[in-house]
Design a protein around this motif. Structure first.
Motif, PDB file in Angstrom:
ATOM      1  N   GLY A   1      13.270  22.009  62.803  1.00  0.00           N
ATOM      2  CA  GLY A   1      14.701  21.739  62.173  1.00  0.00           C
ATOM      3  C   GLY A   1      14.649  20.569  61.110  1.00  0.00           C
ATOM      4  N   LEU A   2      15.776  19.809  61.402  1.00  0.00           N
ATOM      5  CA  LEU A   2      16.066  18.681  60.522  1.00  0.00           C
ATOM      6  C   LEU A   2      14.793  17.749  60.342  1.00  0.00           C
ATOM      7  N   GLN A   3      14.134  17.399  61.347  1.00  0.00           N
ATOM      8  CA  GLN A   3      12.856  16.464  61.075  1.00  0.00           C
ATOM      9  C   GLN A   3      11.697  17.333  60.428  1.00  0.00           C
ATOM     10  N   PHE A   4      11.482  18.475  60.548  1.00  0.00           N
ATOM     11  CA  PHE A   4      10.400  19.318  59.403  1.00  0.00           C
ATOM     12  C   PHE A   4      11.083  19.303  58.413  1.00  0.00           C
ATOM     13  N   ALA A   5      12.311  19.358  58.342  1.00  0.00           N
ATOM     14  CA  ALA A   5      12.932  19.497  56.789  1.00  0.00           C
ATOM     15  C   ALA A   5      12.586  18.223  55.926  1.00  0.00           C
TER      16      ALA A   5
END
Length: 251
Positions: free
Chosen positions: A167-171
């Protein structure tokens, strides 16, 4: 609940789907199905009207349908009404269309193919190859794209091993890597190319795919050696990609 988004192709039209790993079933965007079957210019309005009528008739299929987040035309993740294969078979009975029967066969095929892919992951690559060919991509581009998928999967596997959250961390990490070779975040790059709903990598040139693969493969190699213990350390690893020489891009 583990979910995996994907785009399926029916008669050159895209259908947004999500695979629910826990339930081992596909969920399909209902408005996309309506677009395929009716070619309506406003499938959202068509679905709202149909849903209201079916509710008034006491149709339990509509009641049991629920919403999941899918990427909308503006590129944002928005709640979208979805249905599993069984529910769709029932809904199709309420949508007059000459495409109903071939579409039912297509749904059954999609379900069967997923079971095959779970038994043999190489089949997934073969399916992707077939879909890209249907969309008119060149053989050389397809080879690069499939390789980029392999490299991306290796990178995300490494991130998961280091405790990075999907999610956000991957992004955030993806944006850092993107900026190392293009000077732009994923969002900025999509704006530059005039993309909304479309997948950015599916709209990259061979050169862009190669540069992106180099950056992601380098990040994976560095991470496997450094073994970052948290997200902040993984950010530092991703930023080390800045050592890569930036090359001119061709569109």
């Amino acid at each position: 609940m583990k979910q995996e988004g994907a785009i399926q192709i029916f008669e050159e039209k895209k259908v947004r789907t999500i695979w629910n790993q826990d339930e081992e079933k596909w969920y399909f965007s209902i408005v996309d199905i309506i677009t395929v079957l009716t070619e309506s210019k406003d499938s959202g309005a068509y679905w709202r009207k149909l849903k209201q009528r079916l509710k008034e008739e006491g149709n339990e299929t509509v009641t049991n349908c629920h919403s999941l987040k899918l990427e909308a035309a503006d590129g944002k993740m928005r709640l979208t009404d979805v249905a599993d294969t069984e529910q769709l078979f029932r809904l199709i009975q309420s949508i007059p269309s000459p495409k109903a029967e071939p579409f039912k066969l297509w749904l059954a095929q999609i379900a069967a193919e997923r079971l095959d892919e779970m038994q043999d992951p190489e089949i997934t690559i073969d399916r992707a190859l077939e879909q890209y060919m249907q969309l008119g991509y060149s053989e050389s581009w397809i080879n690069q794209r499939l390789k980029s998928i392999e490299i991306r999967n290796e990178l995300t596997k490494e991130w998961k091993n280091r405790g990075v959250k999907e999610g956000l961390q991957f992004a955030i990490l993806t944006d850092i890597i993107s900026k190392t070779w293009s000077g732009k975040t994923t969002k900025d790059y999509k704006i530059l190319k005039g993309l909304k709903k479309e997948n950015l990598r599916d709209n990259m040139s061979n050169t862009e795919l190669i540069l992106n693969m180099l950056a992601e493969a380098s990040t994976t190699d560095i991470s496997s050696v450094v073994k970052p213990k948290d997200f902040d350390k993984s950010m530092e690893v991703a930023q080390q990609g800045e050592m890569l020489q930036k090359l001119p891009l061709t569109n």
